[in-house]
Each structure stands twice: as structure tokens, then as C-alpha cells.
Scaffold this active site. Structure first.
Site, PDB file in Angstrom:
ATOM      1  CB  SER A   1      -9.822  -3.739  10.477  1.00  9.17           C
ATOM      2  OG  SER A   1      -9.154  -4.167  11.639  1.00  9.17           O
TER       3      SER A   1
ATOM      4  CB  THR B   1      -4.406  -2.729   7.737  1.00  7.62           C
ATOM      5  OG1 THR B   1      -5.105  -2.821   6.509  1.00  7.62           O
ATOM      6  CG2 THR B   1      -3.092  -3.482   7.633  1.00  7.62           C
TER       7      THR B   1
ATOM      8  CB  THR C   1      -5.344  -6.052   5.878  1.00  4.48           C
ATOM      9  OG1 THR C   1      -6.428  -5.136   5.741  1.00  4.48           O
ATOM     10  CG2 THR C   1      -4.984  -6.586   4.514  1.00  4.48           C
TER      11      THR C   1
ATOM     12  CB  VAL D   1      -3.730  -8.683  -3.848  1.00  3.63           C
ATOM     13  CG1 VAL D   1      -2.552  -8.614  -2.894  1.00  3.63           C
ATOM     14  CG2 VAL D   1      -4.213 -10.120  -3.979  1.00  3.63           C
ATOM     15  N   GLY D   2      -4.303  -6.018  -1.810  1.00  6.96           N
ATOM     16  CA  GLY D   2      -3.830  -4.688  -1.440  1.00  6.96           C
ATOM     17  C   GLY D   2      -2.329  -4.665  -1.203  1.00  6.96           C
ATOM     18  CG  ASP D   3      -0.938  -1.663   1.504  1.00 13.20           C
ATOM     19  OD1 ASP D   3      -2.104  -2.092   1.654  1.00 13.20           O
ATOM     20  OD2 ASP D   3      -0.393  -0.890   2.318  1.00 13.20           O
TER      21      ASP D   3
ATOM     22  CB  THR E   1      -2.898   1.152   8.310  1.00 12.68           C
ATOM     23  OG1 THR E   1      -2.614   2.416   8.921  1.00 12.68           O
ATOM     24  CG2 THR E   1      -2.387   0.041   9.210  1.00 12.68           C
ATOM     25  N   GLY E   2      -3.999   1.981   5.515  1.00 16.43           N
ATOM     26  CA  GLY E   2      -4.632   2.981   4.655  1.00 16.43           C
ATOM     27  C   GLY E   2      -4.690   2.490   3.219  1.00 16.43           C
TER      28      GLY E   2
ATOM     29  N   GLY F   1      -4.149   0.980   0.142  1.00 13.33           N
ATOM     30  CA  GLY F   1      -3.077   0.125  -0.345  1.00 13.33           C
ATOM     31  C   GLY F   1      -2.657   0.430  -1.762  1.00 13.33           C
TER      32      GLY F   1
END
Ligand code: ASP
Length: 344
Positions: free
Chosen positions: A85, A196, A214, A225-227, A247-248, A250
Site C-alpha cells: 500500500s 495508505t 501512499t 495524484v490522490g488526496d 485513507t480510502g 482520494g
């Protein structure tokens, strides 16, 4: 505060082989704590950070800076090749390339750092802190972030483990002419896997820090690109109030600036778990129809973790069943997140 030049000559003297080139002694001096109240020291994070919360708590109890302590906590998993992860061994993007995101905030000095789409460096949390400590910027991405990290003494390496490469090949082998990135129904476990670590800490003086790291959504479009590296979404810290992280999914978090929102709800007086739950309500309200099930519930999951300046803490999840990691004077343990929905 050491200059970047000082840092580079220290790193060169130590040899560029170090994965973790910085030590706590090199960190800029913290400003005096903005707080007046004494707090109950505590470290809170996602459940996969259970080993890290203990290490971080012990380091804080020994007098370490809160951000150095929680980054040391997440480094355990970043450097673990068996964890898919984050960091080394993280699941790759659609082209089989591991691209990592991370961000951090240091409450006492009101600073932030972040990296997005970082390749070849196993500890993006430390690179995010280096951006914070040694540049006039908050966020570096892609090749620029990689070059910066190498210049700072981080050692590049191939982050794709054989296990993650096999999973990627398995995902690729299931693609067909009808597959699209928006096809969420078939074999979700193979299609989009997430993971993450977020970690937040407060020490006895009421100083607070937060970090999130993450490998992002597995099989993502290269460049996604995530959160996690977005300050205010993946994590946020205000030394007067508290810290929060997520987490989760994004994409759902970015739209509500969830970590910032959770801290703002705490500022308005809500306890950490209630603040996190209210952020989840906002996420549901902002979810597009294609991601809602027949009952109007999101078809993804997402969690928030929060700590208040006085040491109160909590975690919240959309669907009942998730837990979070916490360590205080009672030792490391998993506790249940409060949930917006019951299972079933
Ligand atoms: N929040 C991460 C991202 O969207 C993934 C995760 O937490 O599972 O990049």
C-alpha cells in the site's frame, strides 16, 4: 537552522547510500509551542500503521519532535517490501510504475511539505519533509521531486517487487476491449486496490503533527495524484486545534478538503470522532450519482482519523467494520471507527 548547503555536505559525507538521509538533529528548531494547555500524548492513524504508532509514541515519550516521530512510524511500512500500500512494494500504476504520494505538516512551526508522483524513492514521507525543511515550496511532483530527492541524498531504487509485478500482470491480463477506467463492477479487488498510512500525534506540550503516505490507487492513470499529498485533504494540522488525515478513495476526499474540514469541525467544538463523521456526511453529499448504490450510499469506502490538541482522538468510516491504530500510555491497539452506515 542548517542551510540546504549544510545538509548536502552532511549527506555527501554520510555517503549517498542512506535511505533516510536526515536525522532529527538536522531539523530546523521549532518555534515555541502555540499552546498553553498540557495534553495527553497520543498517536493515532490508520490500522495498517499499528507498528508505527508504537514507535512514534515511544519516540515522543523520549522527547522527539512529533513529526520526526510519526515519520519514523510510517517509514516502517514504507520500507517493508511485503506491504503493497505504500513505499517499496506498493502497487504500481497502469504502466507498472510505482508512483508515490505523501504530505506532512508540522504544527509548532506551521510548515507543510508534499510530493506527488514520486518514483524510485521508498520513503516519500521523508522527501515531503525535506521539501518542507529545505525549499521555499510546499509541493514537488514527478521528475522534479525525484531529482530533488536524489540531490538531497535519497537513494533511488526499483520499488516494484515481484509480487506487485505479478498482481499488475494479473490486472492487465483481465483488460479487454470493453474495459474502461470507469468500469467499477467487475472484479473490483483486482481493478482498484487502495492503501495508505495516515498518522497524527500530539505530545505533552500540546504540539501536533500529521503525515500521510501512499502508493495511491492501484493501476491508476500514470500521473494520477490522490488526496494523500494534498495538504488539507490527505492530512492537515493546526497546532491550535488538532490534526486529521484520511485513507480510502482520494477522489472523494479531495472534493471536500476532508482533513482540513475535520480540523475545522474540531475548531467549532466537535470531538474528533464526531468531526470526522461530519466530514463523511459532506463526502456523501458531494458524491456523484455513478458512485452511489441503490440506497444512495457511496460504493467506495473512506476513513478519517483525528486527534485534538488535548489528546482526545477518534476515527470514522463510511461502513461499520473498520478500525484505527492508536498508542498512548495504555500501549498500541486497534479501536473501532464510528460509522455512518451499518453493514448490510
Ligand atoms: N487515499 C489514497 C489515494 O486515493 C488511497 C487509499 O487510501 O487507499 O491515493
Amino acid at each position: 537552522m542548517p542551510t540546504r548547503r549544510d545538509f548536502l555536505s552532511t549527506a555527501a559525507a554520510a555517503g549517498a547510500a542512506s535511505l533516510l538521509p536526515r536525522d532529527a538533529a538536522a531539523a530546523p528548531a521549532a518555534l515555541p509551542s502555540a499552546g498553553t494547555r498540557r495534553a495527553r500524548p497520543v498517536v493515532v492513524g490508520s490500522s495498517n500503521g499499528i507498528r508505527g504508532v508504537k514507535l512514534a509514541y515511544d519516540r515522543i515519550a523520549a522527547g522527539d519532535d512529533t513529526l520526526d516521530a510519526i515519520i519514523a512510524g510510517v517509514n516502517i511500512t514504507e520500507l517493508d517490501p511485503d506491504d503493497q500500500s505504500v513505499g517499496l512494494g506498493g502497487l504500481p500504476n497502469a504502466e507498472g510504475v510505482v508512483q508515490l504520494d505523501a504530505s506532512c505538516m508540522h504544527g509548532p512551526t506551521r510548515r507543510a511539505g508534499a510530493v506527488g508522483c514520486l518514483e524510485d524513492i521508498a520513503t516519500p514521507s521523508l522527501v515531503a519533509k525535506a521539501v518542507m525543511d529545505y525549499t521555499d515550496h510546499v509541493m514537488l511532483v514527478g521528475e522534479g521531486a525525484r531529482k530533488f530527492a536524489i540531490e538531497m541524498g535519497f537513494k533511488p531504487q526499483d520499488l516494484l517487487t515481484e509480487r506487485s509485478r505479478q498482481d499488475w500482470l494479473r490486472w492487465k491480463s483481465r483488460l479487454n476491449a470493453n474495459d474502461a477506467y470507469l468500469d467499477h463492477d467487475a472484479d473490483v479487488a483486482i481493478k482498484f486496490t487502495t492503501g495508505t498510512i495516515n498518522m497524527n500525534a500530539v505530545n505533552a506540550g500540546g504540539d501536533i503533527s500529521s503525515v500521510t503516505t501512499t502508493s495511491g490507487m492501484a493501476w491508476k492513470v500514470p500521473g494520477r495524484v490522490g488526496d494523500s499529498p494534498i495538504v488539507g485533504a490527505g492530512q492537515y494540522c493546526d497546532n491550535l486545534v488538532g490534526a486529521a488525515g484520511s485513507t480510502g478513495r482520494g477522489e472523494a476526499n479531495i472534493k471536500v478538503c476532508g482533513a482540513f474540514l475535520t480540523v475545522e469541525f474540531m475548531r467549532q467544538g466537535l470531538a474528533p470522532a464526531q468531526a470526522a463523521l461530519k466530514t463523511l456526511e459532506r463526502i456523501v453529499a458531494m458524491t456523484e450519482a455513478r458512485l452511489l448504490d441503490a440506497r444512495g450510499r457511496p460504493r467506495f469506502d473512506i476513513q478519517f482519523y483525528a486527534v485534538a490538541k488535548d489528546g482526545r482522538y477518534g476515527g470514522a468510516t463510511l461502513v461499520d467494520g473498520a478500525s484505527f491504530a492508536v498508542c498512548d500510555e495504555r500501549g498500541p491497539r486497534l479501536e473501532k471507527c464510528v460509522a455512518l452506515y451499518q453493514r448490510g
